[in-house]
Design an enzyme around this catalytic site. Structure first.
Site, PDB file in Angstrom:
ATOM      1  N   LYS A   1       0.786  -1.235   0.000  1.00 23.19           N
ATOM      2  CA  LYS A   1       0.000   0.000   0.000  1.00 23.19           C
ATOM      3  C   LYS A   1       0.822   1.292   0.000  1.00 23.19           C
ATOM      4  O   LYS A   1       0.398   2.320  -0.522  1.00 23.19           O
ATOM      5  CB  LYS A   1      -0.918  -0.003   1.222  1.00 23.19           C
TER       6      LYS A   1
ATOM      7  N   ASP B   1      -8.042   0.648   6.826  1.00 24.89           N
ATOM      8  CA  ASP B   1      -8.203  -0.544   7.666  1.00 24.89           C
ATOM      9  C   ASP B   1      -6.825  -1.058   8.049  1.00 24.89           C
ATOM     10  O   ASP B   1      -6.683  -2.148   8.558  1.00 24.89           O
ATOM     11  CB  ASP B   1      -9.056  -1.611   6.970  1.00 24.89           C
TER      12      ASP B   1
HETATM   13  C1  LIG Z   1      -3.160  -6.088   1.913  1.00 25.29           C
HETATM   14  C2  LIG Z   1      -4.200  -5.533   1.014  1.00 25.29           C
HETATM   15  N1  LIG Z   1      -4.503  -6.200  -0.106  1.00 25.29           N
HETATM   16  C3  LIG Z   1      -5.430  -5.721  -0.959  1.00 25.29           C
HETATM   17  C4  LIG Z   1      -6.106  -4.544  -0.708  1.00 25.29           C
HETATM   18  C5  LIG Z   1      -7.178  -4.110  -1.662  1.00 25.29           C
HETATM   19  O1  LIG Z   1      -6.989  -2.865  -2.245  1.00 25.29           O
HETATM   20  P1  LIG Z   1      -8.243  -2.028  -2.744  1.00 25.29           P
HETATM   21  O2  LIG Z   1      -8.960  -1.509  -1.527  1.00 25.29           O
HETATM   22  O3  LIG Z   1      -7.674  -0.967  -3.604  1.00 25.29           O
HETATM   23  O4  LIG Z   1      -9.112  -2.966  -3.482  1.00 25.29           O
HETATM   24  C6  LIG Z   1      -5.814  -3.820   0.455  1.00 25.29           C
HETATM   25  C7  LIG Z   1      -6.497  -2.575   0.752  1.00 25.29           C
HETATM   26  O5  LIG Z   1      -6.309  -1.942   1.777  1.00 25.29           O
HETATM   27  C8  LIG Z   1      -4.838  -4.336   1.337  1.00 25.29           C
HETATM   28  O6  LIG Z   1      -4.521  -3.697   2.475  1.00 25.29           O
END
Ligand SMILES: Cc1ncc(COP(=O)(O)O)c(C=O)c1O
Length: 402
Positions: free
Chosen positions: A77, A124
Site C-alpha cells: 500500500k 483498515d
Molecule cells: C493487503 C491488502 N490487499 C489488498 C487490498 C485491496 O486494495 P483495494 O482496496 O484498492 O481494493 C488492500 C487494501 O487496503 C490491502 O490492504
C-alpha cells in the site's frame, strides 16, 4: 454452504475494447517506478515461483509476488501513499513528479515553499501505515481514522510514524465519509485510496503508485520466461485490482490473461455488482467484518469500477477460511518451494486457487476457467504478517474466522 461462490461475467468485454488505460499503462509505470527508486528503502520485492505447488495442483506454473518486503512495511500500500504525496508536493512547487525525488521533497526548501500541510485518511491498516510513513519521509503531518473492529496493533504501527490515529465506531464506508468532512472543515488534504464523484485525482495517483509492483512483476516474469494465463486479484474498493488489470491489459493487449476478482463474503461489492448485472456498481453495507481486513470495503471506487465489471472473467466471494488456508499453503509449503509470509488479505487469491484445484466444489469452476497443465497463475501476496498475533493464531492454532 460452499466456502466460495463464483459469478461468471455475463457481459465480458474483449481486452482493450472501449477501455482508456492510458493513465495506468507501462509508460506511467516507468515514471512511477523512477520516483519510487529515489527512496533509500526502495528495492524490488521478490517474485517467487512455486513449482511443487504447481505440480500438486496440476498447473504449469504458479508465480507469487511477495509484497511483505515492501519498504519494510509489510504491504504494497505504501506505493500509493508515497506517489500521491509526491505528486501533491511536486504540484505545489510547480514541478512534475519526474523532476523531484525523495530527498528533495524532504528538504527544508520544499517545506518552506509549501508551508504546513496535514494529510488525512481512513484506513483498515495498510494504507494508513503507508501514508503515515510517506508523510514522515517528507516531514509532514498525518491524521488517520480507522473503522470499528480494527486491530490495535495496526493503529500502533501507524502512530509509530508520528501520525495521529484513532479507531472509530464507524464501519469503513462511514469512516471515509466522516474523515473527508473533517478534513474539509480543517483544511487538511484527504489522501484516500478510493474515489467517488468529485474526488478522483488523488486516488488515481494512488492507483498509479501501485503500478511499480506491476512493472517489477512483469520484468521478473519475463526473466523467468513465464507468461501468465490467469491473474487473480483481491479487491477491497478495487483500486489495486483496477491498477493491476489496467496495467497488464495495456501490456498484453488482446493476448491478455484471464482476470478473476476475489473478495471476502462480508464485503463483496464487485461480486454483488456482477450478479446484479445492470452495469452499475452496488454497495454492501453492515459491519463488513472479515479476517481479510484490507478487503473490508463495501463500495466500489469510481476510478476503476467500470473496468472491473467489464474485463474480469469471473468474481469470487470467499469465506474467511479460504484466506486462512491460503496463508497456510504459502507459509508451510511443499518441500522444495520457498515459504512466504502472507497475511489474510494477501493470501486470499492463493486460498481461492487452492479451493479451485483441490476441492470437489471447485471442479466445475476450474474447468470453466480452463485451469489445467498449460496454465500459469499469477497472484500477488499484497501483505505479510501485518497483524503478527493474528498471523500466529491462524498459522499455529488453525484460527479460521474472526
Ligand atoms: C493487503 C491488502 N490487499 C489488498 C487490498 C485491496 O486494495 P483495494 O482496496 O484498492 O481494493 C488492500 C487494501 O487496503 C490491502 O490492504
Amino acid at each position: 454452504m460452499t466456502k466460495v461462490r463464483v459469478q461468471f461475467n455475463q457481459n465480458l468485454k474483449a481486452p482493450l475494447m472501449g477501455a482508456d488505460i492510458s493513465s495506468i499503462d507501462k509508460a506511467v509505470a516507468e515514471k512511477v517506478r523512477a520516483f519510487h527508486s529515489t527512496f533509500p528503502a526502495y528495492t524490488p520485492t521478490p517474485l517467487v515461483k512455486l513449482d511443487q505447488l504447481a505440480s500438486e495442483f496440476g498447473l504449469k506454473n504458479i508465480v507469487v509476488k511477495d509484497e511483505s518486503f515492501r519498504f519494510g512495511l509489510k504491504a504494497f500500500k505504501v506505493l500509493g501513499g508515497t506517489y500521491a504525496l509526491g505528486t501533491i508536493l511536486a504540484e505545489k512547487i510547480g514541478k512534475d513528479i519526474s523532476e523531484v525525488d525523495c530527498e528533495y521533497l524532504s528538504s527544508e526548501e520544499v517545506s518552506k515553499a509549501v508551508g504546513d500541510i496535514t494529510f488525512a485518511s481512513t484506513t483498515d491498516g495498510n494504507h494508513g501505515r503507508g501514508l503515515a510513513w510517506a508523510a514522515e519521509q517528507f516531514n509532514k503531518k498525518a491524521i488517520v481514522y480507522m473503522p470499528k473492529g480494527s486491530a490495535p496493533i495496526r493503529r500502533d504501527n501507524i502512530r509509530s510514524h508520528g501520525a495521529e490515529c484513532t479507531i472509530t465506531e464507524l464501519n469503513y464506508n462511514d469512516c471515509v465519509r466522516m474523515a473527508f468532512e473533517k478534513a474539509k472543515e480543517n483544511n487538511w488534504i484527504t489522501v484516500q485510496d478510493t474515489s467517488w464523484e468529485g474526488y478522483t485525482e488523488i486516488p488515481l495517483a494512488i492507483m498509479q503508485g501501485y503500478t511499480t509492483l506491476a512493472i517489477e512483476a512483469l520484468e521478473q516474469m519475463q526473466e523467468l520466461d513465464v507468461l501468465p494465463t490467469h491473474i487473480f486479484l483481491q479487491a477491497g474498493v478495487g483500486c489495486f485490482a483496477g491498477a493491476m488489470l489496467g496495467f497488464f491489459m495495456s501490456v498484453y493487449g488482446e493476448k491478455c490473461p484471464k482476470f478473476v476478482i476475489v473478495e471476502p463474503d462480508a464485503a463483496n461489492c464487485y461480486y454483488v455488482s456482477a450478479c446484479a448485472n445492470d452495469g452499475k456498481p452496488h454497495n454492501v453495507d453492515g459491519d463488513l467484518l472479515t479476517l481479510m481486513a484490507g478487503l473490508a470495503c463495501g463500495e466500489p471506487n469510481l476510478n476503476s469500477w467500470e473496468m472491473l465489471l467489464d474485463y474480469p472473467v469471473a468474481f469470487a466471494t470467499c469465506a474467511d477460511e479460504v484466506a486462512a488456508t491460503g496463508m497456510r499453503v504459502l507459509g508451510a509449503p511443499i518441500k522444495g518451494d520457498p515459504p512466504l509470509t502472507s497475511g489474510e488479505s494477501g493470501a486470499a487469491t492463493i486460498g481461492f486457487l487452492h479451493w479451485l484445484m483441490q476441492s470437489e466444489d471447485g471442479q466445475e469452476t476450474k474447468e470453466r476457467l480452463e485451469l489445467n497443465e498449460d496454465s500459469t497463475v499469477f497472484c500477488i501476496s499484497t501483505e505479510g504478517d501485518t497483524s503478527p498475533e493474528l498471523y500466529k493464531d491462524i498459522m499455529w492454532s488453525c484460527k479460521n474466522s474472526l
